[in-house]
Design a protein around this motif. Sequence first.
Motif, PDB file in Angstrom:
ATOM      1  N   VAL A 363       0.841  -1.211   0.000  1.00  0.00           N
ATOM      2  CA  VAL A 363       0.000   0.000   0.000  1.00  0.00           C
ATOM      3  C   VAL A 363       0.868   1.251   0.000  1.00  0.00           C
ATOM      4  CG1 VAL A 363      -1.658   1.308   1.376  1.00  0.00           C
ATOM      5  CG2 VAL A 363      -1.967  -1.146   1.073  1.00  0.00           C
ATOM      6  N   ASN A 364       1.945   1.251   0.760  1.00  0.00           N
ATOM      7  CA  ASN A 364       2.838   2.410   0.782  1.00  0.00           C
ATOM      8  C   ASN A 364       3.486   2.641  -0.577  1.00  0.00           C
ATOM      9  OD1 ASN A 364       2.381   2.962   3.515  1.00  0.00           O
ATOM     10  ND2 ASN A 364       3.990   1.535   4.171  1.00  0.00           N
ATOM     11  N   LYS A 365       3.910   1.555  -1.228  1.00  0.00           N
ATOM     12  CA  LYS A 365       4.503   1.709  -2.556  1.00  0.00           C
ATOM     13  C   LYS A 365       3.486   2.221  -3.577  1.00  0.00           C
ATOM     14  CE  LYS A 365       8.083  -1.791  -1.911  1.00  0.00           C
ATOM     15  NZ  LYS A 365       8.633  -3.094  -2.369  1.00  0.00           N
ATOM     16  N   LEU A 366       2.241   1.713  -3.499  1.00  0.00           N
ATOM     17  CA  LEU A 366       1.197   2.205  -4.418  1.00  0.00           C
ATOM     18  C   LEU A 366       0.894   3.674  -4.155  1.00  0.00           C
ATOM     19  CD1 LEU A 366      -1.261  -0.838  -4.403  1.00  0.00           C
ATOM     20  CD2 LEU A 366       0.199  -0.100  -6.283  1.00  0.00           C
ATOM     21  N   GLN A 367       0.895   4.059  -2.891  1.00  0.00           N
ATOM     22  CA  GLN A 367       0.634   5.454  -2.563  1.00  0.00           C
ATOM     23  C   GLN A 367       1.730   6.351  -3.134  1.00  0.00           C
ATOM     24  OE1 GLN A 367       0.235   6.067   1.607  1.00  0.00           O
ATOM     25  NE2 GLN A 367      -0.580   8.161   1.428  1.00  0.00           N
ATOM     26  N   GLU A 368       2.977   5.934  -2.996  1.00  0.00           N
ATOM     27  CA  GLU A 368       4.071   6.713  -3.585  1.00  0.00           C
ATOM     28  C   GLU A 368       3.937   6.788  -5.107  1.00  0.00           C
ATOM     29  OE1 GLU A 368       7.610   4.885  -2.280  1.00  0.00           O
ATOM     30  OE2 GLU A 368       7.413   5.519  -0.164  1.00  0.00           O
ATOM     31  N   LEU A 369       3.535   5.657  -5.707  1.00  0.00           N
ATOM     32  CA  LEU A 369       3.356   5.662  -7.164  1.00  0.00           C
ATOM     33  C   LEU A 369       2.243   6.606  -7.580  1.00  0.00           C
ATOM     34  CD1 LEU A 369       4.126   4.441  -9.907  1.00  0.00           C
ATOM     35  CD2 LEU A 369       2.506   2.595  -9.453  1.00  0.00           C
ATOM     36  N   TYR A 370       1.136   6.647  -6.832  1.00  0.00           N
ATOM     37  CA  TYR A 370       0.045   7.576  -7.147  1.00  0.00           C
ATOM     38  C   TYR A 370       0.497   9.022  -7.006  1.00  0.00           C
ATOM     39  CZ  TYR A 370      -3.042   3.497  -6.953  1.00  0.00           C
ATOM     40  OH  TYR A 370      -3.634   2.292  -7.181  1.00  0.00           O
ATOM     41  N   TYR A 371       1.313   9.301  -6.001  1.00  0.00           N
ATOM     42  CA  TYR A 371       1.832  10.656  -5.839  1.00  0.00           C
ATOM     43  C   TYR A 371       2.681  11.060  -7.035  1.00  0.00           C
ATOM     44  CZ  TYR A 371       0.334  10.714  -0.944  1.00  0.00           C
ATOM     45  OH  TYR A 371      -0.401  10.714   0.199  1.00  0.00           O
ATOM     46  N   GLU A 372       3.507  10.131  -7.518  1.00  0.00           N
ATOM     47  CA  GLU A 372       4.336  10.438  -8.690  1.00  0.00           C
ATOM     48  C   GLU A 372       3.470  10.678  -9.923  1.00  0.00           C
ATOM     49  OE1 GLU A 372       7.134   7.352  -9.154  1.00  0.00           O
ATOM     50  OE2 GLU A 372       8.255   7.807  -7.311  1.00  0.00           O
ATOM     51  N   ILE A 373       2.400   9.869 -10.075  1.00  0.00           N
ATOM     52  CA  ILE A 373       1.513  10.049 -11.243  1.00  0.00           C
ATOM     53  C   ILE A 373       0.831  11.411 -11.180  1.00  0.00           C
ATOM     54  CG2 ILE A 373      -0.607   9.196 -12.324  1.00  0.00           C
ATOM     55  CD1 ILE A 373       0.266   6.387 -11.513  1.00  0.00           C
ATOM     56  N   VAL A 374       0.362  11.785  -9.985  1.00  0.00           N
ATOM     57  CA  VAL A 374      -0.294  13.088  -9.838  1.00  0.00           C
ATOM     58  C   VAL A 374       0.687  14.223 -10.116  1.00  0.00           C
ATOM     59  CG1 VAL A 374      -1.377  14.621  -8.160  1.00  0.00           C
ATOM     60  CG2 VAL A 374      -2.027  12.225  -8.244  1.00  0.00           C
ATOM     61  N   ASN A 375       1.930  14.054  -9.669  1.00  0.00           N
ATOM     62  CA  ASN A 375       2.946  15.093  -9.911  1.00  0.00           C
ATOM     63  C   ASN A 375       3.226  15.240 -11.396  1.00  0.00           C
ATOM     64  OD1 ASN A 375       4.903  17.004  -9.445  1.00  0.00           O
ATOM     65  ND2 ASN A 375       6.483  15.513  -8.901  1.00  0.00           N
ATOM     66  N   VAL A 376       3.334  14.113 -12.105  1.00  0.00           N
ATOM     67  CA  VAL A 376       3.582  14.172 -13.552  1.00  0.00           C
ATOM     68  C   VAL A 376       2.408  14.812 -14.281  1.00  0.00           C
ATOM     69  CG1 VAL A 376       3.888  12.760 -15.612  1.00  0.00           C
ATOM     70  CG2 VAL A 376       5.167  12.231 -13.535  1.00  0.00           C
ATOM     71  N   LEU A 377       1.206  14.504 -13.869  1.00  0.00           N
ATOM     72  CA  LEU A 377       0.034  15.113 -14.511  1.00  0.00           C
ATOM     73  C   LEU A 377      -0.022  16.624 -14.267  1.00  0.00           C
ATOM     74  CD1 LEU A 377      -2.700  12.410 -13.742  1.00  0.00           C
ATOM     75  CD2 LEU A 377      -1.582  12.867 -15.928  1.00  0.00           C
ATOM     76  N   CYS A 378       0.376  17.038 -13.068  1.00  0.00           N
ATOM     77  CA  CYS A 378       0.411  18.474 -12.778  1.00  0.00           C
ATOM     78  C   CYS A 378       1.431  19.203 -13.648  1.00  0.00           C
ATOM     79  CB  CYS A 378       0.726  18.708 -11.299  1.00  0.00           C
ATOM     80  SG  CYS A 378      -0.604  18.212 -10.188  1.00  0.00           S
ATOM     81  N   LEU A 379       2.592  18.574 -13.829  1.00  0.00           N
ATOM     82  CA  LEU A 379       3.606  19.189 -14.689  1.00  0.00           C
ATOM     83  C   LEU A 379       3.138  19.262 -16.130  1.00  0.00           C
ATOM     84  CD1 LEU A 379       6.848  17.517 -13.259  1.00  0.00           C
ATOM     85  CD2 LEU A 379       6.052  19.862 -12.898  1.00  0.00           C
ATOM     86  N   MET A 380       2.490  18.194 -16.603  1.00  0.00           N
ATOM     87  CA  MET A 380       1.957  18.210 -17.974  1.00  0.00           C
ATOM     88  C   MET A 380       0.884  19.279 -18.135  1.00  0.00           C
ATOM     89  SD  MET A 380       1.730  14.112 -18.692  1.00  0.00           S
ATOM     90  CE  MET A 380       0.946  14.385 -20.281  1.00  0.00           C
ATOM     91  N   LEU A 381       0.078  19.474 -17.087  1.00  0.00           N
ATOM     92  CA  LEU A 381      -0.965  20.500 -17.161  1.00  0.00           C
ATOM     93  C   LEU A 381      -0.352  21.901 -17.204  1.00  0.00           C
ATOM     94  CD1 LEU A 381      -4.018  21.050 -17.119  1.00  0.00           C
ATOM     95  CD2 LEU A 381      -3.893  21.051 -14.607  1.00  0.00           C
ATOM     96  N   GLU A 382       0.710  22.098 -16.498  1.00  0.00           N
ATOM     97  CA  GLU A 382       1.361  23.413 -16.533  1.00  0.00           C
ATOM     98  C   GLU A 382       2.007  23.680 -17.879  1.00  0.00           C
ATOM     99  OE1 GLU A 382       4.087  23.457 -13.338  1.00  0.00           O
ATOM    100  OE2 GLU A 382       2.546  23.605 -11.748  1.00  0.00           O
ATOM    101  N   ASP A 383       2.484  22.638 -18.550  1.00  0.00           N
ATOM    102  CA  ASP A 383       3.149  22.835 -19.860  1.00  0.00           C
ATOM    103  C   ASP A 383       2.159  23.083 -20.976  1.00  0.00           C
ATOM    104  OD1 ASP A 383       5.578  22.479 -18.641  1.00  0.00           O
ATOM    105  OD2 ASP A 383       5.701  20.325 -19.105  1.00  0.00           O
TER     106      ASP A 383
END
Length: 389
Positions: A363-383
């Motif tokens: 669960v901790n690893k999945l949570q970290e993975l979800y955080y990374e996905i959300v971060n990448v989506l935020c960066l793509m949205l800013e670009d």
Amino acid sequence: MSQAMYEDVPPKSTSSSLFGAASQAFCGRCRKFKRKDRQCQAFVRRVITSHLFQIIMISTVSLNAFLTVLWTSYKIRYRLYRVFEISEIIFVSICTSEFAMKVYVDPIDYWKDGYNMLDVFILIIIFIPYLLRKIKGKHYPYHNIAEGIQSLHILKLIPYSRGIRTLIIAVGQTVYTVASVLTLLFVLMYIFAILGFCLFGIVENGDLNNWGSLAVSFFTLFSLATVDGWTNLQEQLDMQNFTLSRVFTIAFILLASFIFLNMFVGVMIMHTEDSIKKFERELMLERQVTLMEEKQVILKRQQEEVDRLMKTQSNVGKSFSELVKDFKKTLRHTDPMVLDDFGTSLPFIDVYLSTLDNQDNTVNKLQELYYEIVNVLCLMLEDLPKEKS
């Protein structure tokens, strides 16, 4: 005629077969004999098998060994002469009483146990000084030897120690293998003793002190095998200018010390490890049997409690659930409970807790993975180009 003479002679039986048949018949008759003192026999058996009796015997033997150490000092022996005499009488009385009690409990099978025969041997040794004083007097020349072998009293501790018995069994199992190794070592020493006598035992300029005869050569080779003072022996050979002395010494040390003696030690270690593993398995089985007995006792007690509650229900008029609630109020945290459910077993609980730990890590690893996905989506949205208002 000759055939008739040989046919009339009856076959002869050996003395060993007669003795064996007689002993078996005697033992059979003794076993058929019904004792009339069963209760007394059972009581004495409980006494000699109790832990208190074993503690008394171990303490008595240990105290006798300690007094024997003090007896070796002439000053202490002179001052505590009466104490040593009284303690020896008490020790002899206790050992004799133990022997009489064990023979009384099982007069036939007692003589079949090797440790019981060791006790009989020690008991005979105990009475040797007294017999010599009565028969030969106090100034008998071999009286000191009889007093010296009294140190064997401490061997009575062997039957009360399972660890020592395990080591003795291991040593007994290595007799044939060790005998083979020692035979090979003797053959090797014989060969090198003859060679050493012929090479270095020359009358004119040889080392007669170490190689002058076959017996002396054997003793010298024993010193070389134990690598005890071998450099001094080699220096004496070098002083005589023997060219093959170093080759002879190195070859014998390599064969005798590094191969045969290490082989001897290895055989002892292997059999000792096997005996220790067997001893640990026996201890484990005994613990399991003890746990099963305790479990049966607890189950029996719980069944008696339930039966008592059922009887109380019929007498008092309360329902069984009410009686169980009242029974729960009397329970304490230290009361043992026997649970036969698979979910309450220790192996299942261990596996279950490990599974929960792995689940938390996932669960901790999945949570970290979800955080990374959300971060990448935020960066793509800013670009992305902003829409014109």
